[in-house]
Design a protein around this motif. Structure first.
Motif, PDB file in Angstrom:
ATOM      1  N   ASP A  92       0.806  -1.220   0.000  1.00 52.95           N
ATOM      2  CA  ASP A  92       0.000   0.000   0.000  1.00 52.95           C
ATOM      3  C   ASP A  92       0.843   1.275   0.000  1.00 52.95           C
ATOM      4  O   ASP A  92       0.363   2.304  -0.458  1.00 52.95           O
ATOM      5  CB  ASP A  92      -1.044  -0.010   1.122  1.00 52.95           C
ATOM      6  CG  ASP A  92      -0.435   0.048   2.501  1.00 52.95           C
ATOM      7  OD1 ASP A  92       0.791  -0.074   2.608  1.00 52.95           O
ATOM      8  OD2 ASP A  92      -1.209   0.219   3.458  1.00 52.95           O
ATOM      9  N   ASP A  93       2.106   1.211   0.458  1.00 49.81           N
ATOM     10  CA  ASP A  93       2.970   2.394   0.319  1.00 49.81           C
ATOM     11  C   ASP A  93       3.174   2.740  -1.152  1.00 49.81           C
ATOM     12  O   ASP A  93       3.041   3.896  -1.555  1.00 49.81           O
ATOM     13  CB  ASP A  93       4.331   2.113   0.972  1.00 49.81           C
ATOM     14  CG  ASP A  93       4.211   2.048   2.484  1.00 49.81           C
ATOM     15  OD1 ASP A  93       3.215   2.597   2.995  1.00 49.81           O
ATOM     16  OD2 ASP A  93       5.090   1.451   3.116  1.00 49.81           O
ATOM     17  N   ALA A  94       3.476   1.706  -1.936  1.00 47.98           N
ATOM     18  CA  ALA A  94       3.687   1.937  -3.370  1.00 47.98           C
ATOM     19  C   ALA A  94       2.396   2.411  -4.024  1.00 47.98           C
ATOM     20  O   ALA A  94       2.430   3.265  -4.920  1.00 47.98           O
ATOM     21  CB  ALA A  94       4.175   0.646  -4.026  1.00 47.98           C
ATOM     22  N   LEU A  95       1.254   1.878  -3.570  1.00 46.04           N
ATOM     23  CA  LEU A  95      -0.034   2.308  -4.137  1.00 46.04           C
ATOM     24  C   LEU A  95      -0.287   3.778  -3.829  1.00 46.04           C
ATOM     25  O   LEU A  95      -0.715   4.541  -4.700  1.00 46.04           O
ATOM     26  CB  LEU A  95      -1.170   1.457  -3.566  1.00 46.04           C
ATOM     27  CG  LEU A  95      -1.200   0.000  -3.984  1.00 46.04           C
ATOM     28  CD1 LEU A  95      -2.282  -0.743  -3.219  1.00 46.04           C
ATOM     29  CD2 LEU A  95      -1.450  -0.104  -5.472  1.00 46.04           C
ATOM     30  N   ASN A  96       0.015   4.174  -2.580  1.00 43.86           N
ATOM     31  CA  ASN A  96      -0.166   5.583  -2.217  1.00 43.86           C
ATOM     32  C   ASN A  96       0.723   6.472  -3.067  1.00 43.86           C
ATOM     33  O   ASN A  96       0.282   7.517  -3.552  1.00 43.86           O
ATOM     34  CB  ASN A  96       0.175   5.794  -0.736  1.00 43.86           C
ATOM     35  CG  ASN A  96      -0.947   5.321   0.159  1.00 43.86           C
ATOM     36  OD1 ASN A  96      -2.072   5.201  -0.299  1.00 43.86           O
ATOM     37  ND2 ASN A  96      -0.631   5.050   1.412  1.00 43.86           N
ATOM     38  N   SER A 100       1.397  10.529  -7.258  1.00 43.84           N
ATOM     39  CA  SER A 100       2.017  11.056  -8.479  1.00 43.84           C
ATOM     40  C   SER A 100       0.968  11.205  -9.576  1.00 43.84           C
ATOM     41  O   SER A 100       1.070  12.086 -10.425  1.00 43.84           O
ATOM     42  CB  SER A 100       3.138  10.127  -8.938  1.00 43.84           C
ATOM     43  OG  SER A 100       2.593   8.877  -9.308  1.00 43.84           O
ATOM     44  N   LEU A 101      -0.086  10.391  -9.522  1.00 41.34           N
ATOM     45  CA  LEU A 101      -1.172  10.522 -10.492  1.00 41.34           C
ATOM     46  C   LEU A 101      -1.925  11.830 -10.270  1.00 41.34           C
ATOM     47  O   LEU A 101      -2.247  12.558 -11.215  1.00 41.34           O
ATOM     48  CB  LEU A 101      -2.134   9.347 -10.331  1.00 41.34           C
ATOM     49  CG  LEU A 101      -2.816   8.811 -11.587  1.00 41.34           C
ATOM     50  CD1 LEU A 101      -1.787   8.220 -12.522  1.00 41.34           C
ATOM     51  CD2 LEU A 101      -3.849   7.772 -11.208  1.00 41.34           C
ATOM     52  N   GLY A 151       0.366  14.922 -10.893  1.00 43.79           N
ATOM     53  CA  GLY A 151       0.879  14.979 -12.256  1.00 43.79           C
ATOM     54  C   GLY A 151       2.393  14.867 -12.324  1.00 43.79           C
ATOM     55  O   GLY A 151       2.971  14.850 -13.404  1.00 43.79           O
ATOM     56  N   SER A 152       3.044  14.776 -11.166  1.00 43.20           N
ATOM     57  CA  SER A 152       4.495  14.640 -11.185  1.00 43.20           C
ATOM     58  C   SER A 152       4.849  13.170 -11.318  1.00 43.20           C
ATOM     59  O   SER A 152       4.179  12.310 -10.766  1.00 43.20           O
ATOM     60  CB  SER A 152       5.089  15.216  -9.897  1.00 43.20           C
ATOM     61  OG  SER A 152       4.728  14.372  -8.819  1.00 43.20           O
ATOM     62  N   SER A 153       5.888  12.843 -12.018  1.00 48.98           N
ATOM     63  CA  SER A 153       6.290  11.453 -12.172  1.00 48.98           C
ATOM     64  C   SER A 153       7.443  11.149 -11.232  1.00 48.98           C
ATOM     65  O   SER A 153       8.508  10.716 -11.662  1.00 48.98           O
ATOM     66  CB  SER A 153       6.675  11.183 -13.623  1.00 48.98           C
ATOM     67  OG  SER A 153       7.678  12.093 -14.018  1.00 48.98           O
TER      68      SER A 153
END
Lengths: 164, 190
Positions: free
Chosen positions: A148-152, A157-158, A161-163
């Protein structure tokens, strides 16, 4: 105080097991393991209910005499009667009749109601588990991860808008 | 009461194994091991259910909890990940705090609970025993659990099948069966 706990010893391990499940739900970020924690908690709740329904010296709530309660009472009476009359003739027969009478009259059953509720809960539990796992599989398809850290981070970033 | 004593020790052994398996699930990070231990946990609790006179619950738990749930979780695990990341330190302490607070509250409530095995406790004395008395005359099925499940609480069981249907529908829609996206073995719960 200790007496109270010893009389109710069944609740102590069940609470520990519940808290184990709760810990897994909160502490792990992996969605599959979190569902495992949920099912741990759930099974512990089942144990809680079933231990409440236990009666000392009881047997499973399946009636010993097949079907008819009145017959069972009747049978007990006649058997007891038989025990008295047969006492003179054969000790074995008397003993047997007394045993059956005793068994039918004194049969103690555990409480069937928690069993029924938990039967329903088990099946509903596996239904919710299936939906949860299907959601996890979909999340994995969309995000490529189930931590869930990666999901957050991906959501963040979604939104911004920053990648990263 | 020699019988009682022996089953009592069996109960203690089962409780010890349940606790060991629970802690192992917390510690392990390999998801395959975690899922298999969940199956073991279900099976152990099914064994305890037998000793608690709940034979119907025991075989449902063994079939559904240890069987179907494990298969579902294995399928999901194969489609997602094999390892779980270790929990962060901050999260560990937060979880421990929540668990300690909730556990303390529950322990505090123990003296209010009915005594184990008490036939006269409020939980056991009224409606459950009423079902025991009425079933032979009204339903005529020896297994009282079946009588209550299918007759007295038949609507409940009907609602349960609606829940299962909804869940199966949800799983199929989520995984996109029939749209040629992916084929899974997820929808076949009892």
């Amino acid at each position: 105080m200790l007496d109270i706990l010893i009389e109710r010893f069944n609740y102590i391990p069940i609470i520990i097991l519940m808290m184990t499940g709760l810990y897994v739900i909160i502490a792990t970020g992996n969605l599959v393991k979190r569902l495992v924690g949920l099912s741990l908690f759930q099974t512990s709740v089942f144990l809680l209910y079933i231990t409440i329904g236990k009666v000392f010296g009881g047997q499973p709530p399946i009636l010993v005499d097949s079907g008819h309660g009145e017959d069972a009472g009747h049978g007990a009476e006649t058997a007891a009667h038989g025990a008295e009359t047969a006492a003179g003739y054969g000790a074995d027969a008397a003993h047997y009749a007394a045993d059956t009478a005793h068994y039918a009259a004194e049969a103690v059953y555990s409480n069937p109601l928690p069993h029924v509720l938990i039967l329903t809960a088990i099946v509903v539990g596996v239904a919710t588990l299936a939906v949860g796992l299907a959601l996890v599989v979909r999340i994995r398809e969309s995000y490529g991860t189930i931590e869930d850290d990666a999901l957050n981070a991906a959501d963040y970033s979604l939104e911004t808008g920053s990648s990263e | 009461m020699m019988d009682n004593d022996l089953t009592q020790y069996l109960d203690y052994a089962l409780i010890a194994m349940l606790l060991a398996v629970g802690f192992a699930i917390v510690r392990l990070r390999n998801l395959f091991a975690v899922v298999m231990l969940t199956g073991v946990y279900s099976l152990l609790s099914a064994a305890w259910f037998v000793s608690l006179d709940a034979v119907d619950v025991a075989f449902t738990e063994a079939a559904v909890g240890a069987g179907i749930s494990t298969v579902l979780m294995l399928g999901a695990m194969l489609l997602t990940a094999r390892e779980s990341e270790p929990a962060g330190q901050k999260r560990h302490w937060a979880a421990l705090a929540v668990v300690a607070a909730a556990g303390a509250a529950l322990f505090f409530a123990i003296p209010d609970m009915p005594v184990y095995g008490d036939p006269n406790s409020p939980a056991n004395a009224y409606v459950g025993m009423d079902y025991m008395d009425r079933t032979p005359n009204e339903i005529g099925v020896p297994n009282v659990v079946t009588a209550v499940l299918a007759s007295y609480r038949g609507y409940d069981t009907f609602g349960e099948t609606v829940v299962i249907f909804t869940a199966a529908l949800g799983v199929m829609l989520l995984l996109g069966f029939g749209t040629g996206r992916r084929e899974d073995e997820e929808e076949d719960e009892a």
